[in-house]
Scaffold this motif. Structure first.
Motif, short mmCIF file in Angstrom:
data_model
loop_
_atom_site.label_atom_id
_atom_site.label_comp_id
_atom_site.label_asym_id
_atom_site.label_seq_id
_atom_site.Cartn_x
_atom_site.Cartn_y
_atom_site.Cartn_z
N ASN A 27 0.83 -1.20 0.00
CA ASN A 27 0.00 0.00 0.00
C ASN A 27 0.87 1.25 0.00
O ASN A 27 1.82 1.35 0.78
N ILE A 28 0.54 2.22 -0.86
CA ILE A 28 1.23 3.50 -0.87
C ILE A 28 0.48 4.44 0.08
O ILE A 28 -0.67 4.79 -0.18
N TYR A 29 1.14 4.82 1.17
CA TYR A 29 0.51 5.69 2.17
C TYR A 29 0.67 7.16 1.83
O TYR A 29 -0.17 7.97 2.17
N CYS A 30 1.76 7.51 1.18
CA CYS A 30 2.04 8.90 0.85
C CYS A 30 3.06 8.91 -0.27
O CYS A 30 3.94 8.05 -0.33
N ALA A 31 2.96 9.88 -1.18
CA ALA A 31 3.94 10.02 -2.26
C ALA A 31 4.11 11.50 -2.57
O ALA A 31 3.20 12.30 -2.37
N ALA A 32 5.29 11.87 -3.06
CA ALA A 32 5.58 13.27 -3.38
C ALA A 32 6.73 13.31 -4.38
O ALA A 32 7.50 12.36 -4.52
N ALA A 33 6.84 14.43 -5.07
CA ALA A 33 7.98 14.68 -5.94
C ALA A 33 9.10 15.28 -5.10
O ALA A 33 8.84 16.12 -4.24
N ALA A 34 10.32 14.83 -5.30
CA ALA A 34 11.45 15.33 -4.52
C ALA A 34 12.72 15.30 -5.36
O ALA A 34 12.85 14.53 -6.30
N TRP A 35 13.65 16.15 -4.98
CA TRP A 35 14.95 16.27 -5.63
C TRP A 35 15.96 15.62 -4.71
O TRP A 35 16.02 15.94 -3.51
N PHE A 36 16.77 14.69 -5.20
CA PHE A 36 17.82 14.07 -4.39
C PHE A 36 19.09 14.89 -4.58
O PHE A 36 19.70 14.88 -5.65
N ILE A 37 19.47 15.62 -3.55
CA ILE A 37 20.62 16.53 -3.61
C ILE A 37 21.34 16.50 -2.27
O ILE A 37 20.69 16.42 -1.22
N HIS A 38 22.65 16.54 -2.29
CA HIS A 38 23.48 16.51 -1.07
C HIS A 38 23.16 15.31 -0.18
O HIS A 38 23.14 15.40 1.03
N GLY A 39 22.85 14.17 -0.82
CA GLY A 39 22.65 12.93 -0.08
C GLY A 39 21.31 12.77 0.60
O GLY A 39 21.12 11.86 1.40
N SER A 40 20.33 13.65 0.29
CA SER A 40 19.01 13.50 0.88
C SER A 40 17.93 14.01 -0.07
O SER A 40 18.23 14.71 -1.04
#
Length: 76
Positions: A27-40
């Motif tokens: 089950n997907i509880y939450c999803a979002a668009a994010a940028w992976f930068i500086h290790g996070s």
């Protein structure tokens, strides 16, 4: 595209992604668009923001268990 477990592999630096909190039953509880930068993962515009002492604090309030790269936009 398929979801990639964060425990298996993290994205390359400077990658735009979709992140998700996926439970053990799939089950997907939450999803979002994010940028992976500086290790996070850093949220992209419109995820969440607040202000403290004149500075901005942006955070993702979810357990990030999986990710996938954002698909390339198709040009016509």
């Amino acid at each position: 595209m398929e979801w990639i477990k964060c425990s298996d592999r993290m994205p390359d630096e400077d990658t735009y992604t979709v992140i998700a909190d996926i439970g053990s039953e799939g089950n997907i509880y939450c999803a979002a668009a994010a940028w992976f930068i500086h290790g996070s993962f850093s949220p992209m515009d419109g995820v969440s923001a607040s202000n403290y002492d004149g500075g901005a604090a942006i955070e993702i309030d979810m357990h990030i268990s999986h990710w996938m790269p954002l698909p390339d936009l198709k040009s016509e």
